[in-house]
Design a protein around this motif. Sequence first.
Motif, PDB file in Angstrom:
ATOM      1  N   GLN A   1       0.835  -1.197   0.000  1.00 37.21           N
ATOM      2  CA  GLN A   1       0.000   0.000   0.000  1.00 37.21           C
ATOM      3  C   GLN A   1       0.872   1.250   0.000  1.00 37.21           C
ATOM      4  O   GLN A   1       1.812   1.353   0.788  1.00 37.21           O
ATOM      5  CB  GLN A   1      -0.892   0.028   1.254  1.00 37.21           C
ATOM      6  N   TRP A   2       0.551   2.203  -0.887  1.00 37.50           N
ATOM      7  CA  TRP A   2       1.235   3.491  -0.929  1.00 37.50           C
ATOM      8  C   TRP A   2       0.198   4.607  -0.742  1.00 37.50           C
ATOM      9  O   TRP A   2      -0.868   4.579  -1.356  1.00 37.50           O
ATOM     10  CB  TRP A   2       1.907   3.732  -2.280  1.00 37.50           C
ATOM     11  N   ARG A   3       0.547   5.602   0.063  1.00 35.67           N
ATOM     12  CA  ARG A   3      -0.268   6.795   0.220  1.00 35.67           C
ATOM     13  C   ARG A   3       0.662   7.999   0.303  1.00 35.67           C
ATOM     14  O   ARG A   3       1.556   8.039   1.154  1.00 35.67           O
ATOM     15  CB  ARG A   3      -1.142   6.731   1.484  1.00 35.67           C
TER      16      ARG A   3
ATOM     17  N   HIS B   1      -1.644  10.643  -4.297  1.00 36.93           N
ATOM     18  CA  HIS B   1      -1.314   9.357  -4.915  1.00 36.93           C
ATOM     19  C   HIS B   1      -1.646   8.225  -3.957  1.00 36.93           C
ATOM     20  O   HIS B   1      -1.293   8.269  -2.782  1.00 36.93           O
ATOM     21  CB  HIS B   1       0.166   9.289  -5.281  1.00 36.93           C
ATOM     22  N   ALA B   2      -2.334   7.217  -4.490  1.00 33.20           N
ATOM     23  CA  ALA B   2      -2.650   6.021  -3.708  1.00 33.20           C
ATOM     24  C   ALA B   2      -2.612   4.830  -4.650  1.00 33.20           C
ATOM     25  O   ALA B   2      -3.118   4.901  -5.772  1.00 33.20           O
ATOM     26  CB  ALA B   2      -4.027   6.133  -3.051  1.00 33.20           C
ATOM     27  N   GLU B   3      -1.988   3.761  -4.212  1.00 36.46           N
ATOM     28  CA  GLU B   3      -2.014   2.528  -4.985  1.00 36.46           C
ATOM     29  C   GLU B   3      -1.954   1.354  -4.032  1.00 36.46           C
ATOM     30  O   GLU B   3      -1.449   1.456  -2.904  1.00 36.46           O
ATOM     31  CB  GLU B   3      -0.883   2.469  -6.001  1.00 36.46           C
ATOM     32  N   ALA B   4      -2.506   0.239  -4.481  1.00 38.55           N
ATOM     33  CA  ALA B   4      -2.547  -0.961  -3.656  1.00 38.55           C
ATOM     34  C   ALA B   4      -2.348  -2.180  -4.544  1.00 38.55           C
ATOM     35  O   ALA B   4      -2.960  -2.300  -5.603  1.00 38.55           O
ATOM     36  CB  ALA B   4      -3.881  -1.064  -2.917  1.00 38.55           C
ATOM     37  N   LEU B   5      -1.474  -3.053  -4.104  1.00 31.78           N
ATOM     38  CA  LEU B   5      -1.225  -4.310  -4.794  1.00 31.78           C
ATOM     39  C   LEU B   5      -1.469  -5.447  -3.821  1.00 31.78           C
ATOM     40  O   LEU B   5      -0.911  -5.465  -2.719  1.00 31.78           O
ATOM     41  CB  LEU B   5       0.225  -4.369  -5.293  1.00 31.78           C
TER      42      LEU B   5
ATOM     43  N   THR C   1       8.990   0.049  -8.840  1.00 35.33           N
ATOM     44  CA  THR C   1       8.217   1.270  -9.022  1.00 35.33           C
ATOM     45  C   THR C   1       9.067   2.450  -8.581  1.00 35.33           C
ATOM     46  O   THR C   1       9.682   2.411  -7.511  1.00 35.33           O
ATOM     47  CB  THR C   1       6.924   1.240  -8.202  1.00 35.33           C
TER      48      THR C   1
ATOM     49  N   LYS D   1       0.801  11.788 -13.600  1.00 29.89           N
ATOM     50  CA  LYS D   1      -0.448  12.314 -13.076  1.00 29.89           C
ATOM     51  C   LYS D   1      -0.100  13.624 -12.395  1.00 29.89           C
ATOM     52  O   LYS D   1       1.092  13.906 -12.204  1.00 29.89           O
ATOM     53  CB  LYS D   1      -1.094  11.309 -12.101  1.00 29.89           C
TER      54      LYS D   1
ATOM     55  N   ILE E   1       5.632   8.657 -12.615  1.00 28.93           N
ATOM     56  CA  ILE E   1       5.662   7.241 -12.236  1.00 28.93           C
ATOM     57  C   ILE E   1       6.409   6.455 -13.295  1.00 28.93           C
ATOM     58  O   ILE E   1       6.096   6.560 -14.486  1.00 28.93           O
ATOM     59  CB  ILE E   1       4.236   6.681 -12.090  1.00 28.93           C
TER      60      ILE E   1
ATOM     61  N   ARG F   1       7.667   2.412 -14.144  1.00 29.99           N
ATOM     62  CA  ARG F   1       7.507   1.001 -13.766  1.00 29.99           C
ATOM     63  C   ARG F   1       8.512   0.155 -14.542  1.00 29.99           C
ATOM     64  O   ARG F   1       8.799   0.431 -15.709  1.00 29.99           O
ATOM     65  CB  ARG F   1       6.097   0.506 -14.092  1.00 29.99           C
TER      66      ARG F   1
END
Length: 274
Positions: free
Chosen positions: A163-165, A174-178, A201, A236, A241, A243
Motif C-alpha cells: 500500500q502506498w499513500r 497518490h494512492a495505490e494498492a497491490l 516502481t 499524473k 511514475i 515502472r
Amino acid sequence: MRCAPALQRARGRVDVAFALRDGASRLRNLAQEGSAKALAPRVAGPVPLAVLVNTAGGATGGDLFRWRAEVGAGAALTVSTQAAERIYRSTGADAQVETRLALAPGARLDWLPQETILFEGSRLSRRIDVEMAGDARLTAVEALVFGRSAMGERLTQGALSDQWRIRRDGRLIHAEALRIADFGHALAARALAGGALASATLLHVAPDAADRLDEARALARDARRGEIVEAAASLKPGVLIARFLSADARALRRALTGFLTAFRGEAPPRVWAM
C-alpha cells in the motif's frame, strides 16, 4: 496435549530526522529499537546518507518493522538499506513493514532501499505513507524480487499486500494498492507480471514532475536496450511514475541503476554495488 511453542518474533523501529543547520543537512534525531538500526556513513557531496539495517537478517510471519525518516525545511537526505530485505516462509501470519516519510517545505528526500526478496511461502504486508510540503521533492524506489531464481525457486504460495499513500499539503495525491494471494497465477498472467520475476516502481513527486516526463520516457527506452527489461513512464498531476519488469533480478538492478544515475544526476548509494 502439547501446545505449540511460542515463536520468537523480530521487532524493530528506526526514527531518523535531518535538519538544515549552518547551511548543511545534519542529523537532528536518531531513535532505534530492537532489530532495526540506522548508520550514517560519510559520503562525498552535500546530501547525507542514512543506511537502514535489519540485524535479524530478514523477516517472517509475525515480525514487525517500522521505519520513519523526516527531512526538515530546506534539508536533503538519501535513505537506503545495507542489503536486500528477505521475506522468509511464514507459518501463517504476515511480516509487516511500515514506512513513514515526512518532508518539510523545501526538503528533498531520495528513498532508495535495495530490493525486497520474497521467498516461497512468504507473506508480506507493507505500507508506505508520505506527508510532504507542496514544494518538497521526493524520489522513491521500491523493487520486488519474486523468488530466488539462482536456486530455481518459483513462487507459487504466499501473499503480498503493498500500500502506498502520498499526501501533499495534507491532500492525498497518490494512492495505490497491490494484493497477491496466488503468486503462481499473478506472475504468469499477461495482465499482471507476464512471467516477470522482478519489478520496481519509481515515484518522483516534485514541482517539476511534469517537466521531466519526456526525459523519464527516454531513460525508460534506454533501460530496455540490451536488457531483459520492460520499462515505461507516465504522469499524473504532480507525480511522475516509472515502472519496471524483468525476468531477471540482476537485469532489473542494472536498468534501475542506469535510470537513477541519469535521472538524479548521481549514482545510487555505494551499498547498491553488486
